[in-house]
Design an enzyme around this catalytic site. Sequence first.
Site, short mmCIF file in Angstrom:
data_model
loop_
_atom_site.label_atom_id
_atom_site.label_comp_id
_atom_site.label_asym_id
_atom_site.label_seq_id
_atom_site.Cartn_x
_atom_site.Cartn_y
_atom_site.Cartn_z
NE ARG A 289 -1.96 -13.17 5.97
CZ ARG A 289 -1.57 -12.17 5.19
NH1 ARG A 289 -2.02 -10.96 5.38
NH2 ARG A 289 -0.67 -12.38 4.23
CB THR B 166 -0.94 -0.01 1.22
OG1 THR B 166 -1.72 -1.20 1.21
CG2 THR B 166 -1.87 1.19 1.19
CD GLN C 65 -0.54 -12.15 0.20
OE1 GLN C 65 -1.36 -11.99 1.09
NE2 GLN C 65 0.42 -11.27 -0.04
#
Length: 762
Positions: free
Chosen positions: A618, A55, A272
């Site tokens: 994660r 991001t 992913q």
Amino acid sequence: MSDPFDLGGFEEACGPAPLAGSARYLEALNPDQAAAVEALDGPVLVLAGAGTGKTRVLTTRLAHIIQTGRAMPGETLTVTFTNKAAREMKARVESLVGRSVEGWHLGTFHAIGARMLRRHAELVGLKSNFTIIDTDDQIRLIKQILSADNIDEKKWPARTLAGIIDRWKDRGLTPDKAEGSVNGEFANGRAVALYGAYQERLVTLNAADFGDLLLHNLVLFAADPEVLRHYQRRFKYILVDEYQDSNVAQYLWIRLLAQGHRNICCVGDDDQSIYAWRGAEVGNILRFETDFAGARVIRLERNYRSTAHILGAASELIDHNEGRLGKSLWTNTQGGDKVMVRGVWDGEAEARAVSDEIERLRRAGHALNEVAVLVRASHQTRAFEERFIQIGLPYRVIGGLRFYERLEIRDAIAYLRAIAQPDDDLAFERIVNKPKRGIGAASLQTLNLLARARGMPLIAAARILIESDELRGRARAGLGTVIDNLDRWRSVAQTMPLPRLAETVLEESGYTDMWRADRSVEAPGRLENLKELISALEEFAGLDTFLEHVSLVMDNAGANLDDMANVMTLHGAKGLEFDTVFLPGWEDGLFPHQRALDEGGVKALEEERRLAYVGLTRARRRAQVLYAASRLLHGQWVSALPSRFVQELPEAHVERRADMGSYEAGLAEPGAAPAGAGDSERPRIGRRRSLWHRYAENRTIDSTPISVETYDHGPGTFEVGARVFHQKFGYGRIEAVSGNKLEIAFDKAGLKKVVDSFVAPA
């Protein structure tokens, strides 16, 4: 109307921002991130591994384009998959450039597509003020189409056709292009014609569904090339987030728009890509260099999230996939625990092991908010929810309902409540027309009026109505069927085992068949949840005890605390991160999921492995993988083998541990169940404990890798031509053997691939 893509006088009023100070936001980037931001000419694919700052790169690149004057905000197009991502991106870019930015085109695929479509609606037969219908309206409209064509909606559900049409639209197929599709068997091959009728009806209503927002864009681009050239000239820079999740229609739309300036930057991670079940095509990102000649591929491999052991385990696991572009995550973070790979006896022991470890971490000061239990299938959450409630551990289910709150579970429990308590009007009203029995709103109103007038329960009022002429036709017959069924089930409830009772009720009521006939994405999961409920009933002495337990569970579920452990599916965990992650259920058939393998073969296996990779990455500080030797499934104890993913985890980054119960008892008395097993069906599984123990420690027996020949399956080695029995598929003949995988031609179920531990000689 005004052009929503008109630049107006914004550029002249604001002009490009000065370049001074632009280096400040570049200084925060590592070399690979900076390269991705500054490579502004031509097509660029940024392969951004988990936790590598995707991001940051995307927002900084957009800010850099604006700040350096390469393009005005209105000359950029940035597409995301969620409104939340779009809002976050906008806030970050404005923070980087130090001012509010207006006039740019940043939003989801559907939002941008809708704006384009309103500008050119007449080219596809719509008006600019067309309505965007939701799923409920879509189903209602399709029901009208089916009725007009004299198609039995019970046999060919509207929701099923809606799903087929959605998949066609995801693939960019209009009715004239859908001919010959594998989904054309609906209503005896009439699906394509019904799709065409549906589209015509939408145009008549001046409406579009969500799939149309991009599909119509593709149609108008083809119908009027000048429109396409307009947008190709307009957008000097195109940025795409999460490109690995794009479907075919989104891919075609982006590819067409990018043929102008060719300054397209797609950010994503092929490792992913886990949403094929909802239309995502991993091939879109894999073929980027082919689609855009001369494309530059920049890999972001420095991870800022996880320890070296977690990254090492995840990287070597995903390296077993062939359909990937390839990258290796690394970190400067030193130390950290190895990934724990833990074998347990059964599902109950698994839940206990996880809860005990969470409690230990909690006592050491670990925040529960930073703990996650990530499961492959939603039905797995029940065992953990039960255990957490039992010990008073606060938890939340993310992205879904708690087990006993799910629609199909509440329906099933309502049937059981109506059996246990004939005066339970709420339960009776919930199940009286589920599945549909022709008892509509008017019939229910008549039933309620009589019950209130006589001061009696609904079921008593129903007995009166079915003997009168107040109700007629299907409603009267349907109500009579419900009463007869409840009376019959109530008569056997005291003598029939509770799991068998629930299974009988769900089958004889038609409730299970209702979900079997449903072709929605959710239906298979709902069926699995019902099977899990039946398994859960094994733990209760009787129906009253179970219903009391459910009441207590639902009462405890109302707690609203700030610090709570997180429980969710692996699919729902994408984009999230936690200090500690537990990954239970790593067994063949459960993960990788057998249904996915049966339907998708090698492609599905690779997606399942990507899902495992997502789960591991994660975790920031610690990850624990668990597998069980046996599971109580559908009221039957089933032995299981560790997932192939367990075997693919590298020894250098994992620590293996087995908690299989009392081995000594099993070795002293072959065939005995472990201490506390308490089930007469377990000895058959217990015979394998010594092999299982050694498997958990080093995956070999006497230095020989375990295979179907060396692992004791009771019946022994299976051969081609042998007759076998499978609990689900019945009798069949073995057609091929590959390790512990059998290809069997079942007498009724046809050709299936199954694991040998699930079959026995006939």
